[in-house]
Design an enzyme around this catalytic site. Structure first.
Site, short mmCIF file in Angstrom:
data_model
loop_
_atom_site.label_atom_id
_atom_site.label_comp_id
_atom_site.label_asym_id
_atom_site.label_seq_id
_atom_site.Cartn_x
_atom_site.Cartn_y
_atom_site.Cartn_z
CE LYS A 239 0.48 -3.37 3.33
NZ LYS A 239 -0.17 -2.40 4.27
CB THR B 283 3.17 -6.70 9.60
OG1 THR B 283 3.13 -6.16 8.28
CG2 THR B 283 2.84 -8.18 9.55
CG ASN C 183 -0.40 8.21 8.85
OD1 ASN C 183 -0.96 7.27 8.30
ND2 ASN C 183 0.86 8.17 9.26
CB THR D 269 -0.95 0.00 1.21
OG1 THR D 269 -0.21 -0.16 2.40
CG2 THR D 269 -1.97 -1.12 1.08
CD GLU E 265 1.86 5.21 6.55
OE1 GLU E 265 1.45 5.85 7.53
OE2 GLU E 265 1.12 4.63 5.74
#
Lengths: 384, 384
Positions: free
Chosen positions: B169, B180, B379, B146, B260
């Site tokens: 992922k 995760t 985010n 993603t 991220e």
């Protein structure tokens, strides 16, 4: 008005040179009686600053003559020498007030792990004592600021004419168990220490305890309530608690809107809970969800992140009976897609998130802020 | 190599049009046997996506023929229609493989609260089945990304020549209970489902479970282990668990460095703990402290924030016996100021925080990231 709104109190705030920017950094609040009954609640953190360890002992006696507060250094994680510094501060204040050090509370705020500049601080106590006045409450509130952008004060009049006043500081490190760094509350009502203690715990549990800006629990949190009894009014505990809660909620609101780097003030109301404890647990879990806090910053009504946070708790609920409203739009119904999320207007600073657990009759509101680039910047660009 | 490193597995990754940017978004991993023993661990979140509810049922039978994975939508909080979508996906894969839908696991990742575009997805299953190859593992790993910037794969050879392969992922929403979003592990060793389950739980508890990037627990977390038995090698459980843990730790590391917006990879080692559980509790509390994570971003060795975090736990320790090292410099000794904090070099990406509780012999390491402006931006700027 602040802490000097009630009769029997004097206060001052001076620049003692503890901070190196020349602004006020030392406050003194004195109770001239006739009563000196007091109560306090302290941080639930097991790592406690020297002034917390000291003031806890002082307050256990039920009497406080005065409190010395400094910004510019938390005196936390400073070992035995740091505790001695707090003791010395109390003795100094006791000397200038011709009173016992054992009835002098001390509060400190600022960076953890550094010793206070005691020469400056002790000279500051002299200066603060010389400056004590009946209208010094605002200067005192100003002196306890760290990253607070404004002084935070409040007062309310109770039945029969007694007053409650208060001041607060705290812009970061707002905490799960006790939301602010330092709060001093005063009243000229006449209540004994044990009654003050009950009223204070009830009031803080519905106000400061439900403010959770970043989930970080300070080593220094202190809420101190001092009663002078100067009006001779003896309020009922329920009435006094209600008024005290109003003052605490007013200060809580001021802390919320001044939280470091926040662009939104978020009220999370959990309804339909099996117990109040469940409602608070769910509210806190949502308040601490960084992904949701980022979404609100971005004005994105991302209700999936609300459900994710609810799902991490042990509260009573069924996933397919959860409803979520954001600013009045029920974007999630029965655990699934509800009204059109495009109807949600997240532009106002105030954001209301309502979660219906469909599990009972109880409710609670927890307040938090969004998570912003500015929060990260303020908390990474320098030590605090 | 990825999930097709072991014998007996084929995989593929195709662009089915679930994402609207034309990149791969659907993966298929097929176990051609002779065994199809399987085990899995799922999110501890009580709000669980439809594919988690479905796959939990499938895996409870101990056999998995294949797994269909999609990015571009989590199929979480989508109610009964969403569950039907997952069921339909499994039936479609069963059809094209001429096998039972009851042995087809499904995993989804992406935005919560939106239905999947089923026409595109079902056509994608056909395309993925047509594309299955013995070297399709990398395409499969690519298709489940993603916000992951890279595909995450790993493999190890065990004693006797069996292989373990894996893909993962997850770049945000790394979770307290399971770190995760999606992990598929494969092996050509021959172990029954109950042994796989024990080995998998042991391996994940020391790897994914100890990665806590932002404290947010996903609704979709799944770690699936499938064994083809194609080598006929029957490893000892201890040896297999050790190798499986190596693969899981390798993937954990890849998730950590790709989290991220992170600029630092932080390993928090808690030593001197009374129990391993205490060590993990303390490590997690530090890993979730936003103020500390901001300080590390700012390369500020703010050990006071470490102690504040330790103090919120119920682990066995005395505040005045805590020691903290940051990148090897013991900046806090006996709960107070230690070596000069200016000696700490926080410029490297890898940061090591060591906390000595001085309370016992146990230890554990928890991994986290710093909190950055980029995390907030990623985010808050769009839904995810």
């Amino acid at each position: 008005m602040s802490v000097t709104a009630p009769l029997g109190f004097r206060a001052s705030g001076v620049a003692a040179g503890i901070k190196n920017n020349g602004t006020r950094d030392l406050a003194l609040v004195v109770n001239d009686g006739p009563s000196r009954a007091a109560a306090a609640v302290f941080t639930a953190n097991r790592v406690q600053a020297a002034p917390v360890l000291w003031s806890r002992q002082v307050v256990s006696g039920g009497r406080v003559r005065a409190v010395v507060l400094n910004s510019g250094g938390a005196n936390a994680c400073t070992g035995a020498p740091g505790f001695q510094d707090t003791h010395t501060t109390a003795e100094k204040a006791g000397d200038v007030l011709a009173d016992s050090a054992g009835e002098i509370a001390v509060c400190s705020t600022g960076l953890i792990g550094i010793r206070l500049p005691m020469d400056a601080l002790l000279a500051g106590v002299d200066a603060a004592a010389a400056d004590l006045t009946r209208d010094g409450g605002l200067n005192a509130a100003d002196a306890i600021r760290t990253t607070d952008t404004v002084a935070k004060i409040s007062f309310r009049r109770g039945e029969g004419g007694y007053m409650i006043g208060g001041m607060a500081k705290g812009a970061g490190m707002l905490a799960p168990s006790l939301a602010t760094m330092l709060v001093v509350l005063t009243t000229d009502a006449d209540l004994p220490a044990d009654a003050l203690d009950r009223c204070l715990r009830a009031a803080t549990s519905h106000s400061f305890d439900r403010l959770d800006a970043d989930g970080c629990l300070s080593t220094n949190d202190t809420v101190l309530l001092m009663a002078s009894g100067a009006t001779g009014v003896v309020p009922g505990e329920a009435e006094f608690t209600a008024k005290l809660t109003e003052v605490c909620l007013d200060l809580t609101r001021q802390l919320l809107v001044d939280a470091e780097g926040a662009s939104k003030a978020i009220a999370i109301e959990v309804v339909g809970a099996d117990t109040v404890a469940d409602a608070v647990t769910v509210g806190r879990s949502i308040a601490r969800n960084n992904l949701l806090k980022c979404a609100i910053k971005g004005e994105d009504p991302n209700w999936g992140r609300v459900l994710s946070a609810v799902g991490t708790t042990d509260a009573v609920f069924e996933p397919d009976r959860l409803n979520v409203a954001i600013n009045g739009v029920w974007v999630c119904r029965s655990g699934s897609v509800g009204e059109d999320r495009d109807k949600v207007d997240l532009r106002p600073r105030d954001v209301a998130i309502t979660v219906d657990l469909s599990a009972g009759k109880h409710s609670a509101t927890v307040w938090t802020t969004d998570l912003t680039e500015e929060y990260v910047h303020e908390n990474s660009a320098y030590s605090s």
